[in-house]
Write a protein that holds these residues in place. Structure first.
Motif, mmCIF file in Angstrom:
data_model
loop_
_atom_site.group_PDB
_atom_site.id
_atom_site.type_symbol
_atom_site.label_atom_id
_atom_site.label_comp_id
_atom_site.label_asym_id
_atom_site.label_seq_id
_atom_site.Cartn_x
_atom_site.Cartn_y
_atom_site.Cartn_z
ATOM 1 N N UNK A 351 14.705 37.925 14.069
ATOM 2 C CA UNK A 351 15.541 37.551 12.930
ATOM 3 C C UNK A 351 16.934 38.141 13.037
ATOM 4 N N UNK A 352 17.030 39.390 13.491
ATOM 5 C CA UNK A 352 18.333 40.038 13.647
ATOM 6 C C UNK A 352 19.169 39.333 14.713
ATOM 7 N N UNK A 353 18.546 38.948 15.817
ATOM 8 C CA UNK A 353 19.277 38.268 16.888
ATOM 9 C C UNK A 353 19.781 36.903 16.430
ATOM 10 N N UNK A 355 20.225 35.606 13.356
ATOM 11 C CA UNK A 355 21.147 35.544 12.226
ATOM 12 C C UNK A 355 22.550 35.984 12.607
ATOM 13 N N UNK A 356 22.694 36.662 13.760
ATOM 14 C CA UNK A 356 24.026 37.061 14.208
ATOM 15 C C UNK A 356 24.611 36.103 15.226
ATOM 16 N N UNK A 357 23.894 35.007 15.502
ATOM 17 C CA UNK A 357 24.393 33.966 16.394
ATOM 18 C C UNK A 357 24.895 32.770 15.600
ATOM 19 N N UNK A 358 24.091 32.320 14.639
ATOM 20 C CA UNK A 358 24.460 31.165 13.821
ATOM 21 C C UNK A 358 24.402 31.499 12.351
ATOM 22 N N UNK A 359 24.322 30.499 11.525
ATOM 23 C CA UNK A 359 24.304 30.675 10.072
ATOM 24 C C UNK A 359 23.058 31.431 9.631
ATOM 25 N N UNK A 360 23.249 32.548 8.931
ATOM 26 C CA UNK A 360 22.088 33.321 8.471
ATOM 27 C C UNK A 360 21.281 32.542 7.439
ATOM 28 N N UNK A 361 21.938 31.695 6.668
ATOM 29 C CA UNK A 361 21.222 30.881 5.681
ATOM 30 C C UNK A 361 20.283 29.910 6.381
ATOM 31 N N UNK A 362 20.795 29.235 7.404
ATOM 32 C CA UNK A 362 20.003 28.230 8.107
ATOM 33 C C UNK A 362 18.848 28.863 8.883
ATOM 34 N N UNK A 363 19.134 29.920 9.622
ATOM 35 C CA UNK A 363 18.075 30.544 10.414
ATOM 36 C C UNK A 363 17.036 31.225 9.521
ATOM 37 N N UNK A 364 17.478 31.782 8.395
ATOM 38 C CA UNK A 364 16.517 32.361 7.452
ATOM 39 C C UNK A 364 15.573 31.295 6.920
ATOM 40 N N UNK A 365 16.131 30.149 6.584
ATOM 41 C CA UNK A 365 15.307 29.037 6.085
ATOM 42 C C UNK A 365 14.363 28.525 7.163
ATOM 43 N N UNK A 366 14.812 28.562 8.421
ATOM 44 C CA UNK A 366 13.992 28.043 9.520
ATOM 45 C C UNK A 366 12.846 28.981 9.876
ATOM 46 N N UNK A 367 13.075 30.283 9.795
ATOM 47 C CA UNK A 367 12.060 31.247 10.207
ATOM 48 C C UNK A 367 10.893 31.335 9.235
ATOM 49 N N UNK A 368 11.151 31.060 7.962
ATOM 50 C CA UNK A 368 10.091 31.196 6.958
ATOM 51 C C UNK A 368 8.894 30.296 7.251
ATOM 52 N N UNK A 388 10.899 42.045 4.787
ATOM 53 C CA UNK A 388 11.577 42.368 6.044
ATOM 54 C C UNK A 388 12.408 41.196 6.539
ATOM 55 N N UNK A 389 11.871 39.986 6.449
ATOM 56 C CA UNK A 389 12.572 38.800 6.937
ATOM 57 C C UNK A 389 13.843 38.542 6.133
ATOM 58 N N UNK A 390 13.741 38.523 4.818
ATOM 59 C CA UNK A 390 14.885 38.188 3.971
ATOM 60 C C UNK A 390 15.982 39.246 4.082
ATOM 61 N N UNK A 391 15.575 40.517 4.129
ATOM 62 C CA UNK A 391 16.571 41.588 4.244
ATOM 63 C C UNK A 391 17.273 41.548 5.600
ATOM 64 N N UNK A 392 16.522 41.217 6.651
ATOM 65 C CA UNK A 392 17.090 41.203 7.998
ATOM 66 C C UNK A 392 18.075 40.064 8.193
ATOM 67 N N UNK A 393 17.699 38.849 7.793
ATOM 68 C CA UNK A 393 18.577 37.697 8.050
ATOM 69 C C UNK A 393 19.830 37.735 7.194
#
Length: 447
Positions: A351-353, A355-368, A388-393
């Protein structure tokens, strides 16, 4: 692939050249990529809600600094006996207090104000422009306010992620549990970051240690009536936005602030009022004189970077481009049959990797939807991995396209060197990653 190429191109341009002309080429390239039309590209970029909110924030927060709030704050705070000769303590309190304040104050507006205040601190204490001290401070502001804004995901896109997690796991995320854990994570992470400034980055705090408030002119030691009025209207606007996000959905204030006005509209009203409200200094002028502050208060680099990176980063992670679907197909089998601690650690690191490459909103939504089913199947406590996921992204800070706060940070003219910015932001992410891995591993073992 064309949209991905445009995204990589603008990031390369921002990192190695400047901001304005890569932004203009980015708009053109996005418009002819086939993803959208030129007219729609311009509208989605220059008419983006966040871009307008940032512009309005510059008018009010920039005016505060133009009329002396920053110098007054420096004189008032650094002159306190508790901070005299203790620059690390002052820096720690600055990051911690305003970091937790980001829980209730809109991060973008707070961020804009604090950047200018920190630069004032640096210049008044005798630091040169482009000094490591300024990079360290602005990164610390970005780091602490980003963490503090997600202390509890009670508003904005983070609230949407929390709701989505609860829907997929069948267990609503416990905000109280997450708040306690995140409070500790923020305290430890920011403390380690401040210590790293002295012992890892070797920042020279001696000019700050030797600060003498008596060197400042008398005007800097007293808040002007104009500044008091600007601060009052600005604070009232912040409180209104916070209350609008605090009241239950469906209530009048929630609907009016979030749907009718939106945050951008509220700060637009704030700027309009301040352009009309008398200054209180018997000079026949309003609190904000637009022609006086327009060159110093508004950063067009920030406006253009936000305008370009946010829509393109969102496009990269949209279903039309297929990148998220590819990531889902690639990594979903990784979780099959794995233990709860593997799922937890993979969530934090990956998640850390991402969210620091693309949109944190989009990747957060995708990982769930990728992680939630396997977290439930493993029998682990869903509150832990969800928190952990929401705080990280939320911590997208290394590249400009990772988040709106990151775009504002990377386009700040006081920190022009891209390598230095990435060095500080990358190290901050590493600190949080280590703290999260240790903390969540212990919590997972206990619960």
């Amino acid at each position: 692939m064309k949209v991905l190429g445009v995204f990589i191109g603008v990031i390369w341009g921002y990192s190695t050249c400047e901001v304005i002309w890569p932004s203009l080429f980015g708009i053109i390239a996005f418009g002819i990529s086939g993803y959208t039309t030129m007219g729609e590209a311009i509208t989605s970029m220059m008419g983006h809600n966040t871009v307008f909110q940032v512009l309005m924030g510059f008018l009010s927060a920039g005016a505060l600094t133009y009329y002396g709030f920053g110098k007054w704050f420096v004189s008032w705070s650094l002159s306190k006996s508790i901070f005299k000769g203790r620059p690390l303590l002052y820096t720690w309190c600055f990051f911690i207090c305003f970091g937790y304040a980001a829980f209730i104050i809109t991060q973008i507006q707070l961020q804009i104000l604090l950047y200018v205040v920190w630069v004032d601190i640096a210049l008044i204490c005798g630091y040169k422009k482009n000094s490591p001290f300024i990079y360290a401070g602005l990164t610390g502001i970005l780091f602490s306010t980003s963490l503090g804004s997600c202390l509890v995901p009670h508003q904005s896109w983070k609230f949407g992620l929390a709701k989505n997690w609860g829907a997929l796991t069948g267990v609503p995320l416990n905000f109280g549990f997450m708040g306690v854990v995140d409070f500790i994570l923020i305290l430890v992470s920011v403390t380690l970051y401040v210590l790293s400034l002295k012992y890892v980055f070797k920042i020279d705090f001696e000019p700050m240690k030797q600060f003498d408030g008596s060197r400042l002119d008398m005007e800097s030691q007293k808040m002007r009536p104009r500044v008091k009025r600007i601060l009052a209207v600005y604070s009232l606007t912040v409180i209104t936005v916070v209350l609008g996000n605090t009241f239950p959905s469906g209530t009048w204030l929630n609907t009016f602030v979030n749907t009718t006005m939106t945050g951008a509209g509220c700060f637009c009203a704030c700027a309009a009022i301040l352009l009309l409200l008398p200054s209180g200094e018997n000079d026949g002028k309003p609190c904000i004189e637009f022609n006086a502050i327009k060159n110093s208060a508004i950063s067009w680099q920030v406006i253009f970077m936000c305008a370009v990176t946010l829509p393109i980063a969102t496009a990269v992670t949209s279903s039309d481009c297929g990148i998220l679907e590819w990531i889902t197909t690639l990594f979903a089998p990784v979780f099959a049959g794995k233990s709860s601690i593997f799922i937890l650690l993979f969530t934090v690191v990956f998640g850390m990797l991402l969210t620091n490459v693309g949109s944190n909103i989009a990747f957060g939504s995708a990982l769930i939807p990728i992680i939630a089913p396997f977290a439930v199947a493993s029998g682990m406590n869903p509150h832990i991995v969800g928190a952990a996921l929401i705080f990280t992204v939320n911590l997208g800070i290394v590249l400009p396209g990772a988040s709106a706060p990151a775009s504002i940070y990377h386009s700040n003219e006081n920190i022009p060197d891209a390598k230095t910015r990435v060095k500080f932001t990358g190290f901050a992410c590493l600190i949080l990653l280590v703290v999260e891995v240790v903390t969540y591993s212990i919590i997972n073992a206990v619960f």
